[in-house]
Design an enzyme around this catalytic site. Structure first.
Site, PDB file in Angstrom:
ATOM      1  N   ASP A 103      57.882  37.356  23.822  1.00 46.84           N
ATOM      2  CA  ASP A 103      57.130  36.272  23.411  1.00 46.84           C
ATOM      3  C   ASP A 103      57.117  36.356  21.806  1.00 46.84           C
ATOM      4  OD1 ASP A 103      54.390  34.443  24.165  1.00 46.84           O
ATOM      5  OD2 ASP A 103      53.956  35.789  22.521  1.00 46.84           O
ATOM      6  N   HIS A 299      55.340  34.352  32.663  1.00 39.66           N
ATOM      7  CA  HIS A 299      55.660  34.813  31.435  1.00 39.66           C
ATOM      8  C   HIS A 299      55.769  36.245  31.150  1.00 39.66           C
ATOM      9  CE1 HIS A 299      55.577  34.307  27.119  1.00 39.66           C
ATOM     10  NE2 HIS A 299      54.431  34.922  26.918  1.00 39.66           N
TER      11      HIS A 299
END
Length: 322
Positions: A103, A299
């Site tokens: 991320d 994610h």
């Protein structure tokens, strides 16, 4: 985290909380977390990599957890964050390291490799493709793409309002966030039942118990760290995006030189949003060994699929040679 030496380290004028695994003097790896995470997000990777013979460093990054958190958004420019990483490596006498990020930590890993290729033995990005340096400021591109529709990164540009919303109940925010962007959460195809005015309006709360990769006791760790740091520092990473772009655009360095690997999740909304960046990423790198997309994973890839991620990391690291 089990088997870690927890310590405070001075780097780039700030103090960082760093978990250290393995023996000093071994080949170094530094693991960079994203939003809203902390070093604990690498709990499945750090002991594994240390067991493979590496010296593994896992910091809470600037603004997070038990590390220092300046209030000025401009203190979160990527140029400063890169210096943090280099400073942490220096504190452990690590001349070179494999830099692995997820991320925002992935975006930071690309920048460390771009700015300090001589310090990066190799780089691994999870979830965020390297886009190169875009032609316009990030917020300009987002406003063109989303128009009047809500987009959380633009919402985060406002002072104080996002913090007031998310800090009101940190546990609820984190529980929603980890569920909504996971593989199962993305497959629910949630749509807000009312006009979207805040971030929580687009985060569906989970129904049922916490998943095995994010137990209630795991969630306790994150809640404690965010209650300590607050959310201003983490959100400031977003507020500094345009300033970071201006610096990168001015220096003109585009390519990633060190050997690289990218791993993403099929259900990750970042992969879906950044499809064009994923396509052009090979042209931005001198030695991209592979792009791996894990079926059904969202994610939080290093937590949702730790065994798969660990094995891909091992294969990549083994291929680097001595």
């Amino acid at each position: 985290m089990a088997n870690a030496i927890e310590q405070r380290v001075e780097a780039n004028g700030l103090t960082f909380h760093v978990s250290e695994y393995g023996e000093r003097g071994r080949p170094a790896i530094i693991l960079l977390h994203g939003f809203p995470e902390c070093g604990y997000s690498w709990r499945y990777q750090a002991p594994f990599l240390a067991g493979q013979g590496y010296h593994v460093l896992v910091p809470d990054l600037r603004g997070y957890g038990y590390s220092d958190a300046p209030k000025d958004p401009m203190a979160y420019r990527q140029s400063e964050l890169v210096k943090d990483v280099i400073g942490i490596l220096d504190a452990f006498d690590a001349g070179q390291a494999v830099v692995i990020g997820h991320d925002w930590g992935c975006a930071l890993a690309w920048q460390v490799a771009r700015e300090y290729p001589q310090r990066v033995r190799a780089v691994v990005g999870l979830s965020v493709p390297y886009p190169g340096i875009g032609p316009r400021r990030p917020t300009e591109q987002m406003r063109q793409a989303f128009g009047e529709r809500f987009f959380y990164q633009l919402y985060f540009q406002q002072p104080e309002i996002p913090e007031q919303e998310l800090e009101a109940d940190v546990r609820d925010f984190l529980r929603r966030m980890y569920h909504a962007l996971s593989g199962p959460g993305m497959r629910e195809k949630h749509r807000a039942a009312k006009p979207v005015t805040g971030f929580l309006d687009i985060l569906q709360p989970p129904q049922g118990p916490q998943p095995s990769w994010m137990t209630e006791s795991d969630l306790d760790v994150y809640v404690k760290r965010f209650e300590n740091s607050g959310l201003t520092g983490p959100i400031n990473w977003y507020r500094a995006m345009d300033a970071s772009w201006e610096e990168q655009h001015a220096d003109g360095r585009q390519r990633i030189q060190p050997t690289a690997l990218f791993i993403g999740g099929e259900e990750d909304p970042v992969i879906q949003f950044a499809a064009k960046a994923l396509e052009r990423m090979p042209s931005q790198m001198d030695d991209l060994t592979d792009i791996i997309i894990l079926d059904g994973i969202g994610h939080w890839i290093q937590m949702e699929a730790p065994d798969q991620v660990n094995q891909h990391l091992k294969t990549f690291l083994d291929g680097l040679g001595s």
